[in-house]
Every structure is written in structure tokens, then in C-alpha cells.
Design a protein around this motif. Structure first.
Motif, PDB file in Angstrom:
ATOM      1  N   ILE A  89       0.863  -1.177   0.000  1.00  0.00           N
ATOM      2  CA  ILE A  89       0.000   0.000   0.000  1.00  0.00           C
ATOM      3  C   ILE A  89       0.901   1.227   0.000  1.00  0.00           C
ATOM      4  O   ILE A  89       2.084   1.138   0.327  1.00  0.00           O
ATOM      5  CB  ILE A  89      -0.952   0.039   1.211  1.00  0.00           C
ATOM      6  N   SER A  90       0.351   2.351  -0.397  1.00  0.00           N
ATOM      7  CA  SER A  90       1.114   3.602  -0.402  1.00  0.00           C
ATOM      8  C   SER A  90       0.414   4.622   0.482  1.00  0.00           C
ATOM      9  O   SER A  90      -0.819   4.713   0.476  1.00  0.00           O
ATOM     10  CB  SER A  90       1.244   4.156  -1.826  1.00  0.00           C
ATOM     11  N   ILE A  91       1.210   5.359   1.245  1.00  0.00           N
ATOM     12  CA  ILE A  91       0.690   6.392   2.129  1.00  0.00           C
ATOM     13  C   ILE A  91       1.170   7.751   1.640  1.00  0.00           C
ATOM     14  O   ILE A  91       2.370   7.958   1.422  1.00  0.00           O
ATOM     15  CB  ILE A  91       1.169   6.189   3.580  1.00  0.00           C
ATOM     16  N   TYR A  92       0.233   8.675   1.453  1.00  0.00           N
ATOM     17  CA  TYR A  92       0.552  10.055   1.095  1.00  0.00           C
ATOM     18  C   TYR A  92       0.078  10.933   2.247  1.00  0.00           C
ATOM     19  O   TYR A  92      -1.093  10.879   2.635  1.00  0.00           O
ATOM     20  CB  TYR A  92      -0.181  10.480  -0.181  1.00  0.00           C
ATOM     21  N   ALA A 112       5.887  14.733  -4.524  1.00  0.00           N
ATOM     22  CA  ALA A 112       4.903  15.721  -4.968  1.00  0.00           C
ATOM     23  C   ALA A 112       4.308  15.338  -6.317  1.00  0.00           C
ATOM     24  O   ALA A 112       3.107  15.492  -6.556  1.00  0.00           O
ATOM     25  CB  ALA A 112       5.550  17.104  -5.043  1.00  0.00           C
ATOM     26  N   ALA A 113       5.154  14.816  -7.220  1.00  0.00           N
ATOM     27  CA  ALA A 113       4.686  14.407  -8.541  1.00  0.00           C
ATOM     28  C   ALA A 113       3.723  13.232  -8.435  1.00  0.00           C
ATOM     29  O   ALA A 113       2.684  13.200  -9.097  1.00  0.00           O
ATOM     30  CB  ALA A 113       5.873  14.040  -9.422  1.00  0.00           C
ATOM     31  N   GLN A 129      -0.492  13.127  -9.300  1.00  0.00           N
ATOM     32  CA  GLN A 129      -1.081  12.168 -10.230  1.00  0.00           C
ATOM     33  C   GLN A 129      -2.378  11.570  -9.698  1.00  0.00           C
ATOM     34  O   GLN A 129      -3.216  11.098 -10.474  1.00  0.00           O
ATOM     35  CB  GLN A 129      -0.083  11.048 -10.522  1.00  0.00           C
ATOM     36  N   LEU A 130      -2.553  11.596  -8.387  1.00  0.00           N
ATOM     37  CA  LEU A 130      -3.774  11.043  -7.802  1.00  0.00           C
ATOM     38  C   LEU A 130      -4.990  11.915  -8.080  1.00  0.00           C
ATOM     39  O   LEU A 130      -6.123  11.434  -8.086  1.00  0.00           O
ATOM     40  CB  LEU A 130      -3.606  10.877  -6.279  1.00  0.00           C
ATOM     41  N   GLY A 131      -4.746  13.203  -8.287  1.00  0.00           N
ATOM     42  CA  GLY A 131      -5.850  14.117  -8.575  1.00  0.00           C
ATOM     43  C   GLY A 131      -6.735  14.392  -7.377  1.00  0.00           C
ATOM     44  O   GLY A 131      -7.913  14.749  -7.527  1.00  0.00           O
ATOM     45  N   VAL A 132      -6.194  14.223  -6.187  1.00  0.00           N
ATOM     46  CA  VAL A 132      -6.943  14.459  -4.951  1.00  0.00           C
ATOM     47  C   VAL A 132      -6.209  15.514  -4.150  1.00  0.00           C
ATOM     48  O   VAL A 132      -5.022  15.353  -3.841  1.00  0.00           O
ATOM     49  CB  VAL A 132      -7.083  13.174  -4.117  1.00  0.00           C
ATOM     50  N   ASP A 133      -6.901  16.596  -3.805  1.00  0.00           N
ATOM     51  CA  ASP A 133      -6.255  17.705  -3.114  1.00  0.00           C
ATOM     52  C   ASP A 133      -6.472  17.621  -1.605  1.00  0.00           C
ATOM     53  O   ASP A 133      -6.991  18.551  -0.979  1.00  0.00           O
ATOM     54  CB  ASP A 133      -6.778  19.040  -3.662  1.00  0.00           C
ATOM     55  N   THR A 134      -6.100  16.500  -1.022  1.00  0.00           N
ATOM     56  CA  THR A 134      -6.224  16.347   0.423  1.00  0.00           C
ATOM     57  C   THR A 134      -5.307  15.217   0.882  1.00  0.00           C
ATOM     58  O   THR A 134      -4.875  14.393   0.067  1.00  0.00           O
ATOM     59  CB  THR A 134      -7.673  16.021   0.832  1.00  0.00           C
ATOM     60  N   THR A 135      -4.991  15.209   2.137  1.00  0.00           N
ATOM     61  CA  THR A 135      -4.221  14.125   2.749  1.00  0.00           C
ATOM     62  C   THR A 135      -4.819  13.854   4.123  1.00  0.00           C
ATOM     63  O   THR A 135      -5.513  14.722   4.670  1.00  0.00           O
ATOM     64  CB  THR A 135      -2.728  14.517   2.913  1.00  0.00           C
TER      65      THR A 135
END
Length: 220
Positions: A23-26, A123-124, A128-134
Motif C-alpha cells: 500500500i502507499s501512504i501520502y 509531490a509528482a 497524479q492522484l488528482g486528490v487535493d487532500t491528505t
């Protein structure tokens, strides 16, 4: 004898294929403080041995690069990674957090000195996810998870296992969603002295003794 060998080989294959889920965490440790202090350690406490985590820390490169370098030094140990992020999210001195998780200071400094591209790469990937939140949890082809309740993060991640659910998915530790979180021990404890504050920390000690995290959440 042949059948026994076959069973052993099959069991080995299943073991490693079962633990290969990525899994990936941003996220931004300081912006997403609650997630990294409580939710993520709880997720790891339940299924940390069954997943591998890629981290893309966003925010200022001044702190995200050192954080990604620390996580790189702790690769393959999701429990220590969660411990480190929890320590950072609590606002403790970075030197203390490095000491608590037994990170090699020389390798860490080398990574920070040459890891400037980590911030731009993270950041890149995030854009790419197109989601402006974390925070965002990416679970491969099944999509991304963000903006959900604490327990739903675990439930969504558990979908990657299909019918072969680990125990932490079937019967997770209690998850308390109240506003008050009691004090608890960390995911890992070390037989060394780490000083929290402006004093220097002895990063040369690497003795580790792990203990389970105490439960801090209540079931839905």
C-alpha cells in the motif's frame, strides 16, 4: 517424502505471496497529525506484518526528505516506521525520534544530503492522484482511500487480501473514536536512553526490544 517437500514449498510460496501486499501512504505528518499519531499506528498494530508500505511524504522538503530517509532506513519494518511517524506527529525532537527507532545516524545523514529529489518525486506522485487532500491510502488497482473514519481505513485496506484475511482484519484491536485518547506505550521500546528536548541523543545505540502497542480505540 516428496509430498512433504511439496507441501513445504507450497506453504513457503503462499507465505511470501501473502505478505507481499503493498500500500502507499501520502501525507504530511504535521498537517495529518491525528492520522499518524493514532489511526496509522492502529492499522499497523493490526496488519503491519502482512503489508509493505511505500511512503510519499508531502509538505516542506525541509522535513519531508528527512522523514522519508528515516522511513527508508526502517524499510521492511512497518512497526518501527509507524513508531517513528507517531513520534514525529507528537511534535517531539527529530533527534529523539531517530534515537527511539534505532536509525543509523551516518546512513540517515548521507540520505538527507543526497535525497533532494525525494520531495519532488513525492509531490509528482501525489499530483497524479488528482486528490487535493491528505492523508491518502493507495491500495493499488482497487483505488485510493481518503476522508473516511478511522476504522474504514483498515477495512478498505483489508479488501486487498480477498478471502485470505489476516487476523487483524477479521478481529482488529479495539478502535476508540472518542475525542480523548489515553496515554499508551509505543509500538516499540528500546533498552537505551533517548532524551526528548534540546539535548543531544545517543544515536549509536541500536538495541531493540519490541512490545505490542496498547489498545487505544473502541470498536464501531
Amino acid at each position: 517424502m516428496l509430498s512433504i517437500k511439496y507441501i513445504f514449498i507450497l506453504a513457503t510460496i503462499l507465505k511470501y505471496s501473502y505478505s507481499a501486499y503493498v500500500i502507499s501512504i501520502y501525507g504530511d505528518v504535521y498537517k495529518d497529525e491525528k492520522f499518524f499519531r493514532y489511526t496509522f499506528p492502529w492499522i499497523i498494530d493490526n496488519i503491519g506484518g502482512d503489508i509493505y508500505v511505500d511512503y510519499f511524504m508531502v509538505g516542506s522538503g525541509r522535513y519531508s526528505v528527512p522523514q522519508m530517509c528515516a522511513l527508508k532506513e526502517l524499510k521492511a519494518n512497518t512497526y518501527l516506521q509507524a513508531q517513528y511517524l507517531k513520534c514525529e506527529a507528537e511534535g517531539k525532537q527529530s533527534e529523539y525520534c531517530l534515537c527511539e527507532t534505532g536509525i543509523d545516524p551516518k546512513k540517515f545523514k548521507q540520505c538527507v544530503a543526497s535525497g533532494g529529489s525525494m520531495a519532488s518525486s513525492a509531490a509528482a506522485k501525489f499530483s497524479q492522484l488528482g486528490v487535493d487532500t491528505t492523508p491518502i491510502v493507495e491500495i493499488g488497482p482497487r483505488g485510493t482511500v481518503f476522508g473516511v473514519d478511522d476504522t474504514l481505513y483498515l477495512k478498505k485496506i483489508c479488501t486487498i487480501f480477498g478471502e485470505n484475511q489476516p487476523r487483524g482484519c477479521l478481529k482488529p484491536f479495539d478502535c476508540n473514536q472518542t475525542e480523548v485518547y489515553p496515554d499508551k506505550k509505543a509500538l516499540a521500546q528500546f533498552d537505551k536512553t533517548c532524551v526528548d528536548g534540546n539535548q543531544s541523543c545517543d544515536l549509536s545505540t541500536t538495541t531493540t526490544t519490541t512490545t505490542p502497542m496498547t489498545n487505544v480505540f473502541e470498536n464501531e
